[in-house]
Design a protein around this motif. Sequence first.
Motif, PDB file in Angstrom:
ATOM      1  N   VAL A   1       1.156  -1.734  10.573  1.00 23.00           N
ATOM      2  CA  VAL A   1      -0.025  -0.882  10.805  1.00 23.00           C
ATOM      3  C   VAL A   1       0.414   0.549  11.116  1.00 23.00           C
ATOM      4  CG1 VAL A   1      -2.035  -0.489  12.273  1.00 23.00           C
ATOM      5  CG2 VAL A   1      -1.479  -2.815  11.553  1.00 23.00           C
ATOM      6  N   ILE A   2       1.400   0.684  11.988  1.00 21.71           N
ATOM      7  CA  ILE A   2       1.865   2.024  12.398  1.00 21.71           C
ATOM      8  C   ILE A   2       2.478   2.764  11.205  1.00 21.71           C
ATOM      9  CG2 ILE A   2       3.589   3.218  13.811  1.00 21.71           C
ATOM     10  CD1 ILE A   2       2.991   0.983  15.961  1.00 21.71           C
ATOM     11  N   ALA A   3       3.271   2.042  10.391  1.00 22.20           N
ATOM     12  CA  ALA A   3       3.896   2.689   9.227  1.00 22.20           C
ATOM     13  C   ALA A   3       2.838   3.149   8.221  1.00 22.20           C
ATOM     14  CB  ALA A   3       4.881   1.726   8.560  1.00 22.20           C
ATOM     15  N   TRP A   4       1.845   2.284   7.962  1.00 24.39           N
ATOM     16  CA  TRP A   4       0.760   2.665   7.049  1.00 24.39           C
ATOM     17  C   TRP A   4      -0.062   3.813   7.629  1.00 24.39           C
ATOM     18  CZ3 TRP A   4       0.927   2.251   2.298  1.00 24.39           C
ATOM     19  CH2 TRP A   4       1.219   1.071   1.611  1.00 24.39           C
ATOM     20  N   HIS A   5      -0.369   3.734   8.908  1.00 24.02           N
ATOM     21  CA  HIS A   5      -1.194   4.751   9.577  1.00 24.02           C
ATOM     22  C   HIS A   5      -0.608   6.145   9.349  1.00 24.02           C
ATOM     23  CE1 HIS A   5      -2.646   6.982  13.240  1.00 24.02           C
ATOM     24  NE2 HIS A   5      -3.781   6.442  12.848  1.00 24.02           N
ATOM     25  N   LYS A   6       0.710   6.263   9.525  1.00 26.78           N
ATOM     26  CA  LYS A   6       1.377   7.554   9.353  1.00 26.78           C
ATOM     27  C   LYS A   6       1.274   8.018   7.898  1.00 26.78           C
ATOM     28  CE  LYS A   6       5.729   9.840  10.554  1.00 26.78           C
ATOM     29  NZ  LYS A   6       6.137  10.448   9.288  1.00 26.78           N
ATOM     30  N   ILE A   7       1.555   7.113   6.959  1.00 24.05           N
ATOM     31  CA  ILE A   7       1.580   7.506   5.541  1.00 24.05           C
ATOM     32  C   ILE A   7       0.185   7.883   5.030  1.00 24.05           C
ATOM     33  CG2 ILE A   7       1.828   6.512   3.210  1.00 24.05           C
ATOM     34  CD1 ILE A   7       4.489   5.339   4.151  1.00 24.05           C
ATOM     35  N   VAL A   8      -0.832   7.052   5.317  1.00 24.43           N
ATOM     36  CA  VAL A   8      -2.163   7.354   4.744  1.00 24.43           C
ATOM     37  C   VAL A   8      -2.789   8.581   5.407  1.00 24.43           C
ATOM     38  CG1 VAL A   8      -2.552   4.968   4.022  1.00 24.43           C
ATOM     39  CG2 VAL A   8      -3.501   5.741   6.220  1.00 24.43           C
TER      40      VAL A   8
ATOM     41  N   ASN B   1       0.452  -3.895  -1.345  1.00 25.80           N
ATOM     42  CA  ASN B   1       0.475  -2.499  -0.898  1.00 25.80           C
ATOM     43  C   ASN B   1      -0.348  -1.599  -1.816  1.00 25.80           C
ATOM     44  OD1 ASN B   1       2.173  -3.275   1.143  1.00 25.80           O
ATOM     45  ND2 ASN B   1       4.032  -2.419   0.241  1.00 25.80           N
ATOM     46  N   GLU B   2      -0.200  -1.820  -3.138  1.00 29.87           N
ATOM     47  CA  GLU B   2      -0.935  -0.969  -4.084  1.00 29.87           C
ATOM     48  C   GLU B   2      -2.441  -1.179  -3.959  1.00 29.87           C
ATOM     49  OE1 GLU B   2       3.216  -1.300  -5.559  1.00 29.87           O
ATOM     50  OE2 GLU B   2       1.758  -2.721  -4.751  1.00 29.87           O
ATOM     51  N   GLU B   3      -2.839  -2.424  -3.640  1.00 33.04           N
ATOM     52  CA  GLU B   3      -4.268  -2.712  -3.447  1.00 33.04           C
ATOM     53  C   GLU B   3      -4.799  -1.992  -2.207  1.00 33.04           C
ATOM     54  OE1 GLU B   3      -4.062  -7.236  -5.379  1.00 33.04           O
ATOM     55  OE2 GLU B   3      -4.185  -6.989  -3.221  1.00 33.04           O
ATOM     56  N   LEU B   4      -4.000  -2.005  -1.158  1.00 31.62           N
ATOM     57  CA  LEU B   4      -4.388  -1.304   0.078  1.00 31.62           C
ATOM     58  C   LEU B   4      -4.585   0.185  -0.202  1.00 31.62           C
ATOM     59  CD1 LEU B   4      -2.837  -1.663   3.601  1.00 31.62           C
ATOM     60  CD2 LEU B   4      -2.848   0.578   2.519  1.00 31.62           C
ATOM     61  N   LEU B   5      -3.634   0.789  -0.904  1.00 33.44           N
ATOM     62  CA  LEU B   5      -3.733   2.218  -1.206  1.00 33.44           C
ATOM     63  C   LEU B   5      -4.943   2.513  -2.084  1.00 33.44           C
ATOM     64  CD1 LEU B   5       0.057   2.911  -1.742  1.00 33.44           C
ATOM     65  CD2 LEU B   5      -1.390   4.001  -0.001  1.00 33.44           C
ATOM     66  N   GLU B   6      -5.241   1.618  -3.027  1.00 34.21           N
ATOM     67  CA  GLU B   6      -6.394   1.819  -3.909  1.00 34.21           C
ATOM     68  C   GLU B   6      -7.705   1.717  -3.127  1.00 34.21           C
ATOM     69  OE1 GLU B   6      -8.123   3.070  -7.230  1.00 34.21           O
ATOM     70  OE2 GLU B   6      -5.962   2.960  -6.927  1.00 34.21           O
TER      71      GLU B   6
ATOM     72  N   ARG C   1      -6.963   7.793  -6.830  1.00 32.23           N
ATOM     73  CA  ARG C   1      -6.283   9.061  -6.539  1.00 32.23           C
ATOM     74  C   ARG C   1      -4.824   9.078  -7.005  1.00 32.23           C
ATOM     75  NH1 ARG C   1      -5.762  11.847  -0.567  1.00 32.23           N
ATOM     76  NH2 ARG C   1      -3.903  13.062  -1.009  1.00 32.23           N
ATOM     77  N   PHE C   2      -4.145   7.939  -6.919  1.00 35.05           N
ATOM     78  CA  PHE C   2      -2.707   7.923  -7.184  1.00 35.05           C
ATOM     79  C   PHE C   2      -2.368   7.080  -8.406  1.00 35.05           C
ATOM     80  CE2 PHE C   2      -2.967   8.602  -2.530  1.00 35.05           C
ATOM     81  CZ  PHE C   2      -2.349   9.849  -2.478  1.00 35.05           C
ATOM     82  N   SER C   3      -1.320   7.507  -9.129  1.00 28.15           N
ATOM     83  CA  SER C   3      -0.829   6.722 -10.266  1.00 28.15           C
ATOM     84  C   SER C   3      -0.097   5.484  -9.731  1.00 28.15           C
ATOM     85  CB  SER C   3       0.146   7.559 -11.101  1.00 28.15           C
ATOM     86  OG  SER C   3       1.342   7.783 -10.352  1.00 28.15           O
ATOM     87  N   ASP C   4       0.152   4.536 -10.623  1.00 33.99           N
ATOM     88  CA  ASP C   4       0.900   3.336 -10.228  1.00 33.99           C
ATOM     89  C   ASP C   4       2.271   3.714  -9.686  1.00 33.99           C
ATOM     90  OD1 ASP C   4      -1.199   1.775 -10.971  1.00 33.99           O
ATOM     91  OD2 ASP C   4      -0.329   1.107 -12.870  1.00 33.99           O
ATOM     92  N   GLU C   5       2.916   4.703 -10.331  1.00 39.33           N
ATOM     93  CA  GLU C   5       4.249   5.122  -9.888  1.00 39.33           C
ATOM     94  C   GLU C   5       4.173   5.713  -8.479  1.00 39.33           C
ATOM     95  OE1 GLU C   5       2.934   5.979 -12.904  1.00 39.33           O
ATOM     96  OE2 GLU C   5       4.082   4.427 -13.956  1.00 39.33           O
ATOM     97  N   GLU C   6       3.162   6.528  -8.226  1.00 37.41           N
ATOM     98  CA  GLU C   6       3.007   7.137  -6.895  1.00 37.41           C
ATOM     99  C   GLU C   6       2.757   6.065  -5.833  1.00 37.41           C
ATOM    100  OE1 GLU C   6       1.096  11.540  -7.742  1.00 37.41           O
ATOM    101  OE2 GLU C   6      -0.162   9.790  -8.106  1.00 37.41           O
ATOM    102  N   LYS C   7       1.923   5.068  -6.186  1.00 35.95           N
ATOM    103  CA  LYS C   7       1.632   3.993  -5.232  1.00 35.95           C
ATOM    104  C   LYS C   7       2.889   3.163  -4.944  1.00 35.95           C
ATOM    105  CE  LYS C   7      -2.243   2.811  -7.430  1.00 35.95           C
ATOM    106  NZ  LYS C   7      -3.575   2.289  -7.807  1.00 35.95           N
ATOM    107  N   GLN C   8       3.680   2.934  -5.981  1.00 41.39           N
ATOM    108  CA  GLN C   8       4.923   2.175  -5.765  1.00 41.39           C
ATOM    109  C   GLN C   8       5.881   2.936  -4.858  1.00 41.39           C
ATOM    110  OE1 GLN C   8       6.263   1.310  -9.728  1.00 41.39           O
ATOM    111  NE2 GLN C   8       4.773  -0.340 -10.016  1.00 41.39           N
ATOM    112  N   LYS C   9       5.956   4.244  -5.024  1.00 40.59           N
ATOM    113  CA  LYS C   9       6.841   5.049  -4.183  1.00 40.59           C
ATOM    114  C   LYS C   9       6.348   5.043  -2.732  1.00 40.59           C
ATOM    115  CE  LYS C   9       8.962   9.503  -3.313  1.00 40.59           C
ATOM    116  NZ  LYS C   9       8.739   9.335  -1.852  1.00 40.59           N
ATOM    117  N   MET C  10       5.029   5.203  -2.540  1.00 42.33           N
ATOM    118  CA  MET C  10       4.468   5.189  -1.178  1.00 42.33           C
ATOM    119  C   MET C  10       4.680   3.816  -0.531  1.00 42.33           C
ATOM    120  SD  MET C  10       1.035   7.322  -2.096  1.00 42.33           S
ATOM    121  CE  MET C  10       0.141   7.133  -0.561  1.00 42.33           C
ATOM    122  N   SER C  11       4.569   2.778  -1.339  1.00 41.43           N
ATOM    123  CA  SER C  11       4.792   1.419  -0.857  1.00 41.43           C
ATOM    124  C   SER C  11       6.223   1.258  -0.357  1.00 41.43           C
ATOM    125  CB  SER C  11       4.504   0.424  -1.986  1.00 41.43           C
ATOM    126  OG  SER C  11       4.977  -0.865  -1.656  1.00 41.43           O
ATOM    127  N   ARG C  12       7.162   1.736  -1.166  1.00 42.60           N
ATOM    128  CA  ARG C  12       8.582   1.638  -0.800  1.00 42.60           C
ATOM    129  C   ARG C  12       8.862   2.467   0.467  1.00 42.60           C
ATOM    130  NH1 ARG C  12      12.645  -1.810  -3.010  1.00 42.60           N
ATOM    131  NH2 ARG C  12      14.643  -0.888  -2.492  1.00 42.60           N
TER     132      ARG C  12
END
Length: 222
Positions: A24-31, A51-56, A62-73
């Motif tokens: 939760v804390i890691a996602w909170h910072k990124i989003v 992770n990609e579903e959460l971001l969507e 807003r983000f491409s699949d590549e961008e979502k994969q990078k944010m996930s990593r």
Amino acid sequence: MHLMKKAFLFDMNGTMVDDMQYHVIAWHKIVNEMGANLSLEEVKEQCYGKNEELLERIFPGRFSDEEKQKMSRDKEIAYQQAYKPHLKLLPGLAAFMEKAKQEGIKMGIGSAAITFNIDFVLDGLGIRHYFDAIVSADDVQISKPDPETFTKCADQLGVAHGDCLVFEDATKGVEAAERAGMQSVVITSFHEPEAFSHLPEILFFVQDYNDGQLEGLFQHRN
């Protein structure tokens, strides 16, 4: 109580290790760096599925699949760095898995985590040898509450869906288990029992694996 389940399927995060707060804390910072402006509690509500579903869900379109994969990593690396000093199994789980193995109960992992994260936990704790099937986010089309994670895990183990018992900490995971025709035991590390009141196929709730109710899962076995 005549259960005789032939396989135990474990969700991982929050079910085997008490790490959900770190996710939760890691996602909170990124989003929020991306402008989401969500509270920790609001992010917690989104912590299910891939992770990609959460971001969507938070940033539709807003983000491409590549961008979502990078944010996930990036998120998983931040989570692992924060959680690694605290990495340990929930109390009682080591003995519980050993007993299940000795009783001939097959074990699998059905997690919405990516393989990178599952490896971090299994190899960090040296417990990979307990599991004959591992299904990650990378192995399914749609994540929980879709039942595919658990049905695929059962199929890999060669066990009928109804003969599997799922260990979960999240409502979406229990819903996935029910849709797969499976009962659940809920670990209350992340949500209170009230959150699960709409899901009837729960055997019982436990705080950890030292709970005496779990003994009943091994009784009357041939």
